[in-house]
Design a protein around this motif. Structure first.
Motif, PDB file in Angstrom:
ATOM      1  N   ILE A 102      -6.251   4.733  10.118  1.00  0.00           N
ATOM      2  CA  ILE A 102      -7.525   4.320  10.705  1.00  0.00           C
ATOM      3  C   ILE A 102      -8.193   3.144   9.999  1.00  0.00           C
ATOM      4  CG2 ILE A 102      -7.981   6.635  11.610  1.00  0.00           C
ATOM      5  CD1 ILE A 102     -10.131   6.934   9.393  1.00  0.00           C
ATOM      6  N   GLU A 103      -7.941   2.927   8.709  1.00  0.00           N
ATOM      7  CA  GLU A 103      -8.785   2.003   7.945  1.00  0.00           C
ATOM      8  C   GLU A 103      -8.624   0.532   8.333  1.00  0.00           C
ATOM      9  OE1 GLU A 103      -9.161   4.522   3.752  1.00  0.00           O
ATOM     10  OE2 GLU A 103      -8.078   2.608   3.806  1.00  0.00           O
ATOM     11  N   GLY A 104      -7.398   0.107   8.545  1.00  0.00           N
ATOM     12  CA  GLY A 104      -7.089  -1.317   8.678  1.00  0.00           C
ATOM     13  C   GLY A 104      -6.650  -1.843   7.337  1.00  0.00           C
ATOM     14  N   HIS A 105      -5.327  -1.863   7.118  1.00  0.00           N
ATOM     15  CA  HIS A 105      -4.812  -2.105   5.772  1.00  0.00           C
ATOM     16  C   HIS A 105      -4.920  -3.560   5.337  1.00  0.00           C
ATOM     17  CE1 HIS A 105      -2.889  -0.269   2.346  1.00  0.00           C
ATOM     18  NE2 HIS A 105      -2.092  -1.316   2.242  1.00  0.00           N
ATOM     19  N   GLN A 106      -5.188  -4.461   6.284  1.00  0.00           N
ATOM     20  CA  GLN A 106      -5.306  -5.876   5.921  1.00  0.00           C
ATOM     21  C   GLN A 106      -6.638  -6.194   5.248  1.00  0.00           C
ATOM     22  OE1 GLN A 106      -5.233  -8.290   9.461  1.00  0.00           O
ATOM     23  NE2 GLN A 106      -6.895  -7.180  10.443  1.00  0.00           N
ATOM     24  N   PHE A 107      -7.570  -5.239   5.285  1.00  0.00           N
ATOM     25  CA  PHE A 107      -8.909  -5.507   4.789  1.00  0.00           C
ATOM     26  C   PHE A 107      -9.064  -5.050   3.341  1.00  0.00           C
ATOM     27  CE2 PHE A 107      -9.617  -4.348   9.396  1.00  0.00           C
ATOM     28  CZ  PHE A 107      -9.717  -5.655   9.840  1.00  0.00           C
ATOM     29  N   GLY A 108      -9.966  -5.729   2.607  1.00  0.00           N
ATOM     30  CA  GLY A 108     -10.443  -5.223   1.338  1.00  0.00           C
ATOM     31  C   GLY A 108      -9.486  -5.282   0.175  1.00  0.00           C
ATOM     32  N   GLY A 109      -8.494  -6.149   0.225  1.00  0.00           N
ATOM     33  CA  GLY A 109      -7.630  -6.346  -0.934  1.00  0.00           C
ATOM     34  C   GLY A 109      -6.546  -5.322  -1.137  1.00  0.00           C
ATOM     35  N   ALA A 110      -6.227  -4.537  -0.120  1.00  0.00           N
ATOM     36  CA  ALA A 110      -5.140  -3.560  -0.238  1.00  0.00           C
ATOM     37  C   ALA A 110      -3.798  -4.269  -0.374  1.00  0.00           C
ATOM     38  CB  ALA A 110      -5.119  -2.633   0.973  1.00  0.00           C
ATOM     39  N   GLY A 111      -2.889  -3.690  -1.157  1.00  0.00           N
ATOM     40  CA  GLY A 111      -1.569  -4.265  -1.318  1.00  0.00           C
ATOM     41  C   GLY A 111      -0.610  -3.806  -0.236  1.00  0.00           C
ATOM     42  N   PRO A 112       0.556  -4.423  -0.141  1.00  0.00           N
ATOM     43  CA  PRO A 112       1.549  -4.037   0.870  1.00  0.00           C
ATOM     44  C   PRO A 112       2.100  -2.645   0.597  1.00  0.00           C
ATOM     45  CG  PRO A 112       2.484  -5.616  -0.668  1.00  0.00           C
ATOM     46  CD  PRO A 112       1.025  -5.539  -0.989  1.00  0.00           C
ATOM     47  N   THR A 113       2.451  -1.951   1.668  1.00  0.00           N
ATOM     48  CA  THR A 113       3.024  -0.618   1.565  1.00  0.00           C
ATOM     49  C   THR A 113       4.402  -0.592   2.210  1.00  0.00           C
ATOM     50  OG1 THR A 113       2.315   0.304   3.688  1.00  0.00           O
ATOM     51  CG2 THR A 113       0.682   0.260   1.916  1.00  0.00           C
ATOM     52  N   HIS A 114       5.128   0.504   1.959  1.00  0.00           N
ATOM     53  CA  HIS A 114       6.429   0.627   2.616  1.00  0.00           C
ATOM     54  C   HIS A 114       6.278   0.837   4.120  1.00  0.00           C
ATOM     55  CE1 HIS A 114       6.958   5.294   1.897  1.00  0.00           C
ATOM     56  NE2 HIS A 114       5.852   5.014   2.506  1.00  0.00           N
ATOM     57  N   TRP A 115       5.093   1.243   4.583  1.00  0.00           N
ATOM     58  CA  TRP A 115       4.892   1.325   6.033  1.00  0.00           C
ATOM     59  C   TRP A 115       4.764  -0.059   6.656  1.00  0.00           C
ATOM     60  CZ3 TRP A 115       5.753   4.069  10.087  1.00  0.00           C
ATOM     61  CH2 TRP A 115       6.077   5.414   9.915  1.00  0.00           C
ATOM     62  N   ASP A 116       4.183  -0.997   5.945  1.00  0.00           N
ATOM     63  CA  ASP A 116       4.159  -2.376   6.454  1.00  0.00           C
ATOM     64  C   ASP A 116       5.576  -2.909   6.628  1.00  0.00           C
ATOM     65  OD1 ASP A 116       1.265  -2.553   6.290  1.00  0.00           O
ATOM     66  OD2 ASP A 116       1.522  -2.714   4.122  1.00  0.00           O
ATOM     67  N   SER A 117       6.429  -2.659   5.635  1.00  0.00           N
ATOM     68  CA  SER A 117       7.813  -3.131   5.702  1.00  0.00           C
ATOM     69  C   SER A 117       8.596  -2.398   6.781  1.00  0.00           C
ATOM     70  CB  SER A 117       8.491  -2.937   4.343  1.00  0.00           C
ATOM     71  OG  SER A 117       7.779  -3.591   3.316  1.00  0.00           O
ATOM     72  N   PHE A 118       8.392  -1.091   6.876  1.00  0.00           N
ATOM     73  CA  PHE A 118       9.090  -0.287   7.881  1.00  0.00           C
ATOM     74  C   PHE A 118       8.722  -0.755   9.283  1.00  0.00           C
ATOM     75  CE2 PHE A 118       9.448   3.623  10.476  1.00  0.00           C
ATOM     76  CZ  PHE A 118      10.745   4.023  10.170  1.00  0.00           C
ATOM     77  N   ALA A 119       7.417  -0.978   9.505  1.00  0.00           N
ATOM     78  CA  ALA A 119       6.971  -1.400  10.836  1.00  0.00           C
ATOM     79  C   ALA A 119       7.448  -2.802  11.182  1.00  0.00           C
ATOM     80  CB  ALA A 119       5.443  -1.328  10.918  1.00  0.00           C
ATOM     81  N   ALA A 120       7.658  -3.651  10.178  1.00  0.00           N
ATOM     82  CA  ALA A 120       8.118  -5.018  10.427  1.00  0.00           C
ATOM     83  C   ALA A 120       9.612  -5.089  10.710  1.00  0.00           C
ATOM     84  CB  ALA A 120       7.771  -5.906   9.224  1.00  0.00           C
ATOM     85  N   THR A 121      10.322  -3.977  10.542  1.00  0.00           N
ATOM     86  CA  THR A 121      11.762  -3.933  10.783  1.00  0.00           C
ATOM     87  C   THR A 121      12.016  -3.581  12.242  1.00  0.00           C
ATOM     88  OG1 THR A 121      12.118  -3.196   8.502  1.00  0.00           O
ATOM     89  CG2 THR A 121      13.936  -2.887  10.071  1.00  0.00           C
ATOM     90  N   PRO A 122      12.672  -4.439  13.019  1.00  0.00           N
ATOM     91  CA  PRO A 122      12.865  -4.179  14.450  1.00  0.00           C
ATOM     92  C   PRO A 122      13.494  -2.819  14.711  1.00  0.00           C
ATOM     93  CG  PRO A 122      13.516  -6.427  13.914  1.00  0.00           C
ATOM     94  CD  PRO A 122      13.246  -5.740  12.606  1.00  0.00           C
TER      95      PRO A 122
END
Length: 437
Positions: free
Chosen positions: A23-43
């Motif tokens: 719910i938060e919006g991970h691009q906001f507030g200085g959060a670092g990359p997560t393995h979910w960002d990488s997983f979602a970016a994988t076709p």
């Protein structure tokens, strides 16, 4: 069906739950990359390659969302903190904006008379730690303990409750054996180590929080009622293996200091050296246990490699997730868990709800029926002697449903993912009537 607080014990608590990445919006507030960002970016991993960069923008709209929690008449709000928001690299220098955000959030709950129930980890592992093996790495309990100390030194004095890790089965088996969630592995050795390290990290986190003087600490396990698809010995054995992997591995570890033989038959060669010596830490005394329950599975034998089981079809109604609607499983699990694992320890239903193909034009009557039937199952468990102390609905609002993107709607509140407008559904208003009644 009409329900009210008067149908439950006087001190019974009602609440709703969410999780940070959803719910938060991970691009906001200085959060670092997560393995979910990488997983979602994988076709191919996530529907339409959707991700949690903006999600529901709870990071900026938290006050509005807490007003919705208060409007329900909820006693408790179960939320999670994002490891990568607090420690963008997983270790080292903390992100001041992340710590400040959770400060504001907790203070906002207290200002509205809502009890804050924190979960330290709801699946968004910092990518820097995933790069070092993530939950497979024997250093994870140390890293998790350090993270626990950092965030709980900041907000722990104001929390009503805290639990280390949401749904250990999903963190380990679903993500390392089935490959459905990040990091998307299908590796039995990685699975065995992740399952054990998750429990050891839980125990380390409990010890850290106790040292900080915190109270009301628990664990949150997802559970599925499992039954054999037939009376054949093969199907009955397959159902026992499923139950052992999904449910009893984690509950036995937490409360008995053992792992089921049905699981060790497949995983013992792959567990870390000296795993038997870790149960003193894993069995750290708890003040409550939370169970996340959604469905039952009918299990049949499969002529495949271990664990040699498969899901059999059901004739019962299904949710939008394709999950069987079976309230009796919640009742039976609460009763069984008290009998076999927890005794008089308070039990909470920490998640329960359904995905439904909701539109603003169509009242979500199916969700109202689902919630009513499962609350009735909770009443039945209490009548049978199970010490159930609370029920938290999943979820407050429609959100990012992991590998299924934004398609599956679990929320009591409808979210327009283009405009981010929140609109309470009929189920929200029904719960508000029940919980205020």
């Amino acid at each position: 069906m009409q329900l009210s607080r008067g149908d439950f014990p006087k001190d019974f608590l009602f609440g709703v739950a969410t999780s940070a990445y959803q719910i938060e919006g991970h691009q906001f507030g200085g959060a670092g990359p997560t393995h979910w960002d990488s997983f979602a970016a994988t076709p191919g991993n996530v529907v339409r390659a959707e991700h949690g960069a903006r999600a529901c923008d709870h990071y900026h709209r938290w006050a509005e969302d807490l007003d919705l929690v208060a409007g329900l008449g909820a006693d408790v709000y179960r939320f999670s903190t994002s490891w990568a928001r607090i420690l963008p690299e997983g270790r080292g220098q903390p992100n001041a904006a992340g710590l400040d955000f959770y400060d504001r959030l907790v203070d906002g709950m207290l200002a509205r008379g809502i009890k804050p129930a924190a979960t330290l980890y709801h699946w968004e592992l910092p990518q820097a730690l995933a790069d070092r093996g993530g939950w497979r790495n024997a250093c994870m309990p140390d890293w998790f303990a350090d993270y626990t100390h950092l965030i709980m030194s900041r907000i722990g004095d104001r929390l009503w409750s805290a639990a280390p890790i949401n749904e250990p089965w999903c963190v380990s088996w679903l993500s390392h054996f089935d490959g459905v969630h990040a990091p998307g592995m299908r590796d039995i050795r990685a699975t065995a180590r992740a399952m054990h390290h998750v429990l050891l990290s839980h125990g380390r986190a409990i010890a850290v929080m106790r040292d900080l003087g915190m109270q009301n600490l628990g664990a949150v396990c997802n559970v599925e009622w499992a039954e054999p698809a037939s009376t054949t010995p093969e199907d009955q054995a397959a159902a026992r293996r499923y139950d052992a992997i999904y449910n009893r591995f984690f509950l036995d570890g937490l409360f008995h200091g053992t792992y089921p033989p049905e699981v060790l038959a497949g995983l013992e060669p792959h567990l870390p050296k000296g795993w038997q010596d870790d149960f003193t830490t894993i069995r750290a005394p708890l003040d409550w246990l939370g169970l996340n329950y959604y469905t039952r599975k009918l299990i049949r034998h499969a002529d495949t490699a271990w664990p040699s089981y498969a899901e059999a079809p059901t004739r019962l109604p299904l949710t939008q997730m394709g999950w069987e609607i079976y309230p009796d499983g919640l009742r039976d699990f609460l009763i069984r868990t008290a009998r076999t694992h927890t005794g008089d320890l308070p039990l909470f239903v920490t998640e329960n709800g359904m995905a439904n193909c909701d539109t603003l034009a169509q009242p979500d009557t199916a969700r109202i029926a689902y919630l009513a039937d499962h609350l009735t199952a909770v009443r039945q468990a209490i009548a049978a002697g199970a010490p159930v102390a609370g029920y938290f609905a999943w979820s407050l609002m429609d959100n990012y449903e992991w590998s299924l993107g934004y398609e599956k709607r679990f929320g009591l509140v409808h979210v327009d993912f283009d405009r981010l407008a929140r609109t309470p559904k009929a189920s929200y208003h029904a719960l508000a009537r029940w919980w205020r009644g």
